[in-house]
Design a protein around this motif. Structure first.
Motif, PDB file in Angstrom:
ATOM      1  N   ARG A  35      -6.359  -4.517  -0.430  1.00 60.33           N
ATOM      2  CA  ARG A  35      -7.252  -5.387  -1.216  1.00 60.33           C
ATOM      3  C   ARG A  35      -8.255  -6.101  -0.303  1.00 60.33           C
ATOM      4  O   ARG A  35      -9.425  -6.264  -0.661  1.00 60.33           O
ATOM      5  CB  ARG A  35      -6.419  -6.398  -2.016  1.00 60.33           C
ATOM      6  N   ASP A  36      -7.798  -6.500   0.883  1.00 58.94           N
ATOM      7  CA  ASP A  36      -8.715  -7.123   1.846  1.00 58.94           C
ATOM      8  C   ASP A  36      -9.826  -6.152   2.229  1.00 58.94           C
ATOM      9  O   ASP A  36     -10.996  -6.520   2.316  1.00 58.94           O
ATOM     10  CB  ASP A  36      -7.960  -7.537   3.119  1.00 58.94           C
ATOM     11  N   LEU A  37      -9.433  -4.906   2.467  1.00 56.64           N
ATOM     12  CA  LEU A  37     -10.418  -3.892   2.835  1.00 56.64           C
ATOM     13  C   LEU A  37     -11.451  -3.753   1.734  1.00 56.64           C
ATOM     14  O   LEU A  37     -12.657  -3.712   1.989  1.00 56.64           O
ATOM     15  CB  LEU A  37      -9.725  -2.540   3.075  1.00 56.64           C
ATOM     16  N   ARG A  38     -10.968  -3.679   0.495  1.00 54.64           N
ATOM     17  CA  ARG A  38     -11.883  -3.507  -0.632  1.00 54.64           C
ATOM     18  C   ARG A  38     -12.841  -4.690  -0.709  1.00 54.64           C
ATOM     19  O   ARG A  38     -14.036  -4.525  -0.902  1.00 54.64           O
ATOM     20  CB  ARG A  38     -11.087  -3.381  -1.927  1.00 54.64           C
ATOM     21  N   ALA A  39     -12.291  -5.892  -0.531  1.00 51.55           N
ATOM     22  CA  ALA A  39     -13.119  -7.090  -0.630  1.00 51.55           C
ATOM     23  C   ALA A  39     -14.215  -7.080   0.431  1.00 51.55           C
ATOM     24  O   ALA A  39     -15.304  -7.612   0.208  1.00 51.55           O
ATOM     25  CB  ALA A  39     -12.249  -8.331  -0.477  1.00 51.55           C
ATOM     26  N   SER A  40     -13.928  -6.459   1.565  1.00 49.50           N
ATOM     27  CA  SER A  40     -14.939  -6.458   2.621  1.00 49.50           C
ATOM     28  C   SER A  40     -15.898  -5.279   2.482  1.00 49.50           C
ATOM     29  O   SER A  40     -16.662  -4.988   3.397  1.00 49.50           O
ATOM     30  CB  SER A  40     -14.260  -6.436   3.989  1.00 49.50           C
ATOM     31  N   GLY A  41     -15.854  -4.581   1.362  1.00 51.95           N
ATOM     32  CA  GLY A  41     -16.851  -3.553   1.093  1.00 51.95           C
ATOM     33  C   GLY A  41     -16.474  -2.157   1.540  1.00 51.95           C
ATOM     34  O   GLY A  41     -17.294  -1.256   1.532  1.00 51.95           O
ATOM     35  N   VAL A  42     -15.236  -1.977   1.930  1.00 51.91           N
ATOM     36  CA  VAL A  42     -14.785  -0.652   2.343  1.00 51.91           C
ATOM     37  C   VAL A  42     -14.427   0.169   1.104  1.00 51.91           C
ATOM     38  O   VAL A  42     -13.932  -0.379   0.117  1.00 51.91           O
ATOM     39  CB  VAL A  42     -13.556  -0.780   3.274  1.00 51.91           C
ATOM     40  N   GLY A  43     -14.705   1.449   1.154  1.00 52.56           N
ATOM     41  CA  GLY A  43     -14.254   2.338   0.092  1.00 52.56           C
ATOM     42  C   GLY A  43     -12.924   2.957   0.479  1.00 52.56           C
ATOM     43  O   GLY A  43     -12.769   3.433   1.598  1.00 52.56           O
ATOM     44  N   VAL A  44     -11.942   2.887  -0.417  1.00 51.70           N
ATOM     45  CA  VAL A  44     -10.616   3.395  -0.102  1.00 51.70           C
ATOM     46  C   VAL A  44     -10.285   4.561  -1.020  1.00 51.70           C
ATOM     47  O   VAL A  44     -10.387   4.437  -2.245  1.00 51.70           O
ATOM     48  CB  VAL A  44      -9.536   2.299  -0.250  1.00 51.70           C
ATOM     49  N   ILE A  45      -9.921   5.707  -0.439  1.00 54.96           N
ATOM     50  CA  ILE A  45      -9.389   6.811  -1.240  1.00 54.96           C
ATOM     51  C   ILE A  45      -7.881   6.731  -1.134  1.00 54.96           C
ATOM     52  O   ILE A  45      -7.320   6.787  -0.029  1.00 54.96           O
ATOM     53  CB  ILE A  45      -9.889   8.173  -0.733  1.00 54.96           C
ATOM     54  N   TYR A  46      -7.216   6.575  -2.259  1.00 54.57           N
ATOM     55  CA  TYR A  46      -5.789   6.282  -2.244  1.00 54.57           C
ATOM     56  C   TYR A  46      -5.038   7.400  -2.952  1.00 54.57           C
ATOM     57  O   TYR A  46      -5.244   7.651  -4.133  1.00 54.57           O
ATOM     58  CB  TYR A  46      -5.555   4.950  -2.962  1.00 54.57           C
ATOM     59  N   ILE A  47      -4.174   8.070  -2.191  1.00 53.45           N
ATOM     60  CA  ILE A  47      -3.416   9.176  -2.775  1.00 53.45           C
ATOM     61  C   ILE A  47      -1.971   8.741  -2.951  1.00 53.45           C
ATOM     62  O   ILE A  47      -1.371   8.212  -2.009  1.00 53.45           O
ATOM     63  CB  ILE A  47      -3.464  10.409  -1.861  1.00 53.45           C
ATOM     64  N   SER A  48      -1.428   8.955  -4.118  1.00 53.95           N
ATOM     65  CA  SER A  48      -0.030   8.586  -4.325  1.00 53.95           C
ATOM     66  C   SER A  48       0.533   9.344  -5.514  1.00 53.95           C
ATOM     67  O   SER A  48      -0.182   9.699  -6.443  1.00 53.95           O
ATOM     68  CB  SER A  48       0.094   7.081  -4.566  1.00 53.95           C
TER      69      SER A  48
END
Lengths: 502, 340, 309
Positions: free
Chosen positions: A187-200
């Motif tokens: 969530r911190d990463l997202r808040a700082s503008g990073v795009g996250v590809i999350y596989i699960s």
């Protein structure tokens, strides 16, 4: 959003030999979003990731980062563009220290530059502290646990100032606490503008974390949806292309005599101690617990891979000594291991040879191979377990994960075991095959087999087990009835009920 | 079944490594036959056979070793050590050649057991263990003979094994045939061979399948020791003398024959008949070059080059495919699938 | 456990051997024989340093003995044509680099197992040399003998050169990025690739470096004697690998230090003279070296089993 997306794939296709892993997939990732990627095993997720990280070259289609089209992406170029990938099995250097691992990834410059070890250590420490991780930069990576290694990977991504972070089943081996820590980091990463590809594979994580979800099926994208506009059933429908009515087969267990009883079993080398347990014929005993609670370790003790050095093991009332897998097999134990690609199936060997591997002595008296008998046994199991393959001569590696698991299961059913230990039998298996495996296991129990089911998938443990053993810190802390609810099991696994009692 | 299946099966047989190798052996034979008139004679054929028996024996037992993903660099040195010990047992201990031979086989088994114990007991890499025993065995042979002692004047009854014929064939060829048949059956028709392959592909996978991995590996290295000892006895009988530097470099020829025969150096894949063809290819080349009045060194050089060629050939298709995949430009995206 | 344990234990073993010699055969400690011993072993040290890097990179090269012989003979032939010594040295080093590059291309380019590749090149070069020379020695002109055996200045130069090279390489493997890349590739080539390193280039580089050092070692050997034996360098690969393994470099790659290799080489180098001084026959040298290799590997095996528990 009007700006060009952070990452854009158009009509990307990739084949390996004859197999088409991706057939024209579109995928976009915006800055500041968590985009979940979902699909059965073999749907093409890993191939897609490897194309984004530059490990594979697409056969067709385009890839653009920040609106700029890239023709020939290499791992180095991808890294320079701010693409970081955190793999399931961290790709770290086990013989090197944490600081050096981080330094190798982050430090730019020619290969002739001098290394400033003090600065390296300081930077590693700073990054790890930012993640709240208590890891010494001087420690060799081989001495870290799997989650700690993942944190080192994430520290690398943080330090690289990654704009695109890919997480491939990051929680597969994390404890609950570590999962929460990871979610905070994401969530911190997202808040700082990073795009996250999350596989699960865990749908609840996707709903907890992701903004959008793309579902892959057979190498094609079958749709991208905002998470808020779709529910679990809808996602499963997209993945398998059909409605799943009931995942867990009903069980009416008729319990027989105790088959396996353990009294005070322990093994110093693997940290298992004081395990007392009883499994009856026809019973499925679920083993729940956090990762590192000692469930796989207990299975390895029972199967003679790390022999017990304390307590007694009884089979059908007879005390037995299990010093090697051969001894365990001879006494009617069977173990379907967690890591099927490394332990469950020999990928290069034909299905038939894989299936008879544990029954050499019975199938082939005098050590002489009987190819006809082998083939007919393999054909029987391929039919019984509905293994999807081209025939008994197909190599184990040519099958999908679920079918490999069935081959692994067939190998052990062929031994006509009394006790079947299943270790994460449906991990990484697609939803369809998962249901089939559940049905098979239920049927086996009804035929009188004693089943020990180790699983980190809580619904699976709850849905399948007649009783549920809880493991924590290398020993069994509680045995709950099969109709226990999820919060009870989870709090027992976390040790909360005990804390209240003490 | 249907015709296409039939043709593809034929194609598979023709394209097999062993078939290609057989063609190489036949071509070699024809070429040398054209050059030297004496090459194709029965005497010379027997000569080739006699000279290839020891290397052939080593190659035969090297096959299961490499199938398990291991390697044994010590067989040549062990052959030397066993030859010396055989001579010692016969001359200095006064044993009959038969008893001495039996004792030598036991010594070979013990030496193989040393390799096996270090590899299985301590889980050490076979490469470095057998590199150590390669030095140790040869060093012991030198120490025992003080670098100079040789054993000669063996009785004719013993030399019969290496220099005469029995039932029309060189005596040792019968032994070689028996060992070849035994190893072939072991590798291709028993659960032992099946285990070797499984271990070669995935040692952990084999252990999890309940296969006795350590016992199988022990068998493989002990067998290598025993057969190296047998080769030592035959070698001594063929030359009529035993010296500390006997069979120097034979491990290379054995490995070359095995790899040339299509066995993967990474383990799991390979056949015993492939190895036999590999031995034949090397033996015919060696002998043929002598008949073509080329120095022996050329044969050694060509053997090394042949090994490199066979190795490169075995990876060429994979590399070619990878290269083509990389160099092929990606076509422009098809507009039909865009959804903007 | 102390991370320098392995190196310290080799140093301890070396001190023990020296102590035994001091008590039972003090004649061992004479300056001139010791200097001669050091001079004889200097080329081996140079090769062992290169070998250490190759093994840290999880490869092996058993063709260095043959490379050494080829370089020696070529250097000798050039010198016999009265080519200036500097050019001869340059030629030897370049030839070594070329031979190393051939191994490197086959191993890194075609991804073939290094043990088999170098087994093949070992035999090919050795047999080619035998064919070419037919066992004939190369007689060297006097001009090349300025570092001859009897001149202690020359001996010091050779020993100093070898130790300086060791120091430089030890620094590079610890403090220069390129040196650390070898460790990274040796511990996990696939992880290295994912981290943006090109493992094939690193592997190729270590083979070329080993070839270059072998060429240099050959030159260092040529200037010590009036003739070049085409059989020189036989067993050199074993001595170098033994020094590397005894010195604590893991044969599975990624671990080890060059100072340990130095200690390992000193230990092995003391065996032969120690045997002579203790009145054991020199024929045991090879067997004892083999036993020391096995002992070192066994020690590593026992240690890694313990640390895995």
């Amino acid at each position: 959003m009007s700006a060009a997306p952070l990452l854009e794939l158009r009509a990307v296709a990739k084949s390996f030999g004859g197999a088409r892993a991706l057939r024209g997939v579109d995928f976009t990732l915006q800055a500041g979003e968590v985009h979940a990627l979902l699909g059965e095993n073999g749907a093409g997720k890993s191939t897609l990731i490897k194309i984004v990280t530059g490990a594979h070259q697409p056969d067709a289609g385009t890839l653009a980062v920040g609106g700029e089209r890239l023709s020939h992406l290499t791992p180095a170029k991808a890294r320079a563009l701010g693409i970081a990938c955190i793999y399931q099995q961290p790709a770290l250097f086990p013989d090197l220290t944490v600081a050096e691992n981080i330094g190798l990834r982050l430090e730019a410059g020619t290969s002739l530059r001098t290394i400033d070890w003090a600065a390296r250590g300081a930077r590693a420490l700073e990054l790890l502290r930012r993640l709240g991780a208590e890891i010494e930069p001087d420690a060799e990576v081989r001495s870290l646990s799997m989650p700690e290694q993942q944190l080192v990977e994430i520290a690398c991504a943080l330090g690289a100032g990654a704009r695109i972070v890919i997480m491939d089943e990051p929680t597969a081996s994390l404890t609950q606490k570590e999962q929460h820590l990871l979610f905070t980091v994401v969530r911190d990463l997202r808040a700082s503008g990073v795009g996250v590809i999350y596989i699960s594979h865990r749908l609840e994580e996707i709903f907890a974390l992701a903004d959008r979800v793309t579902v892959l099926r057979d190498g094609e994208s079958v749709g991208t949806h905002p998470v808020s506009s779709i529910n679990e059933a809808g996602l499963i429908r997209l993945m398998v292309g059909r409605e799943m009515t009931q995942i867990y087969p009903p069980g009416e267990a008729t319990l027989g005599a105790p088959v396996l009883s353990l009294r005070g079993v322990g093994c110093t080398a693997s940290g298992v101690h004081g395990v007392s347990l009883e499994v009856r014929a026809g019973e499925i005993l679920g083993l729940a617990g956090l990762v590192g609670a000692g469930r796989t370790e207990l299975a390895r003790v029972l199967f003679g891979l790390t022999p017990a050095d304390a307590g007694t093991i009884e089979l059908n009332g007879e005390p037995v000594v299990l010093r090697s897998p051969q001894a365990a097999v001879a006494h009617g134990l069977a173990y379907v291991p967690e890591d099927r690609r490394r332990h469950g199936v020999v990928l290069e060997m034909p299905i038939a040879e894989n299936m008879t591997m544990a029954v050499h002595r019975r199938m082939f008296p005098g050590a002489w191979l009987r190819f006809g008998a082998e083939r007919s046994l393999a054909l029987d199991y391929i039919r019984d377990l509905a293994v999807k393959c081209t025939g008994p001569d197909a190599a184990g590696g040519s099958l999908s994960g679920g079918n490999q698991q069935k081959v692994s299961l067939a190998r052990w059913l062929a031994t006509r075991p009394k006790v079947l230990i299943l270790d994460e039998p449906t991990q990484g298996v697609d939803v369809g095959a998962k249901g089939e495996i559940h049905k098979i296991v239920r049927r086996l129990a009804q035929e009188g087999l004693a089943v020990l089911l180790i699983s980190s998938d809580l619904p699976e443990v709850l849905g399948m087990s007649d009783r549920i053993g809880i493991m924590r810190g290398g020993t069994i802390t509680a045995v709950l009835p099969g109709n226990a609810d999820a919060p009870t099991v989870m709090s027992a696994a976390l040790g909360q009920s005990e804390k209240g009692a003490a | 079944m249907s015709a296409p299946v039939q043709t593809s099966r034929w194609k598979a047989i023709v394209l097999r490594h062993e078939t290609a190798l057989l063609a190489v052996v036949v071509i070699e034979w024809l070429c040398f036959n054209a050059i030297g008139p004496r090459f194709g004679s029965l005497d010379n054929t027997f000569d080739i056979l006699r000279h290839s028996v020891e290397i052939g024996l080593l190659a035969l037992v090297m096959t299961p070793v490499i199938l398990t993903g291991g390697i044994d660099l010590s067989v040549g040195s062990l052959l030397g050590l066993c030859a010396i010990l055989f001579g010692k047992l016969w001359r200095d201990a006064g044993l009959s050649p038969l008893t001495a031979g039996g004792c030598t086989l036991v010594i070979g088994a013990l030496a193989g057991g040393l390799n096996a114990g270090l590899i299985t007991g301590l889980r050490l890499p076979p490469l470095i263990v057998t590199l150590g025993t390669y030095s140790l065995f040869r060093g012991l042979a030198e120490a025992i003979t003080r670098g100079a002692d040789t054993f000669t004047n063996f009785p004719a009854s013993f030399l019969f094994l290496g220099q005469e014929r029995w039932l029309g064939l060189p005596t040792q060829a019968w032994l070689f045939g028996a060992v070849a048949a035994g190893v072939w059956l072991l590798v291709h028709r028993t659960t032992f061979g099946r285990s070797f392959r499984a271990i070669g592909f995935s040692p952990e996978g084999a252990r999890y399948a309940g296969l006795p991995v350590q016992r199988r590996l022990t068998l493989v290295y002990v067998l290598a020791g025993v057969i190296a000892a047998l080769a030592a006895v035959i070698y001594t009988a063929r030359l009529g003398q035993a010296k500390a530097d006997a069979a120097t470099g034979y491990e290379l020829f054995a490995i070359t024959a095995v790899v040339l025969g299509g066995t993967s150096i990474f383990g799991g894949v390979g056949t015993v008949h492939g190895t036999l063809l590999g031995v034949a290819a090397i033996a015919v080349l060696n002998n043929g070059l002598v008949h073509a009045r080329q120095p022996r060194e050329v044969a050694g050089m060509l053997t090394g080059a042949l090994l490199l060629l066979a190795l490169s050939g075995s990876v060429a298709p994979k590399l070619w495919a990878a290269w083509r995949a990389r160099s092929r430009p990606s076509p422009p995206p098809t507009p039909s699938s865009t959804t903007s | 456990m102390n991370r320098y344990f392995r190196e310290l234990s080799v140093a301890g073993a070396l001190l023990l051997v020296l102590a035994v010699m001091a008590i039972f055969a003090p004649g061992f400690f004479q300056p001139q024989p010791l200097l001669s011993l050091a001079t004889r072993e200097a080329p081996t040290l140079v090769v062992a340093c290169g070998m250490a890097l190759v093994i840290i990179g999880r490869q092996i090269d058993i063709s260095v003995g043959s490379q050494f012989a080829v370089c020696s003979v070529c250097a000798g032939l050039l010198a016999a044509q009265n080519v200036p010594t500097a050019l001869v040295a340059l030629a030897a080093v370049t030839l070594g680099a070329g031979l190393g590059a051939i191994n490197g291309l086959l191993v890194a380019g075609l991804r073939l197992p290094s043990i088999v590749v170098t087994l093949a090149t070992m035999v090919t070069w050795r047999e080619a040399l035998r064919w070419q020379r037919q066992g004939a020695f190369v007689n060297l002109p006097d001009s090349l003998q300025w570092l001859g055996l009897s001149q202690s200045a020359g001996q010091w130069t050779l020993v100093g050169l070898a130790v300086a090279l060791l120091a430089v390489l030890a620094y590079v493997t610890r403090h220069i990025s390129a040196g650390r890349l070898v460790y990274a590739v040796g511990t996990d080539a696939e992880a290295a690739r994912l981290a943006g390193i090109r493992p094939q280039v690193v592997t190729f580089g270590t083979f070329v470096l080993l070839g270059t050092l072998t060429g240099l070692a050959a030159m260092m050997n040529v200037v010590q004697s009036p003739q070049v034996d085409p059989k020189s360098g036989t067993g050199l690969e074993l001595k170098a690998i033994a020094a590397v393994v005894v010195g604590g470099v893991a044969i599975s790659g990624g671990r080890g230090r060059l100072w340990g290799v130095f200690a390992g080489l000193l230990l092995l180098a003391c065996v032969a003279p120690a045997l002579t001084h203790l009145h054991v026959e020199a024929y045991w040298e090879k067997a004892i070296q083999g036993a020391i290799i096995l002992l070192a590997v066994v020690a590593d095996g026992v240690r890694s089993r313990k640390s895995n528990r």
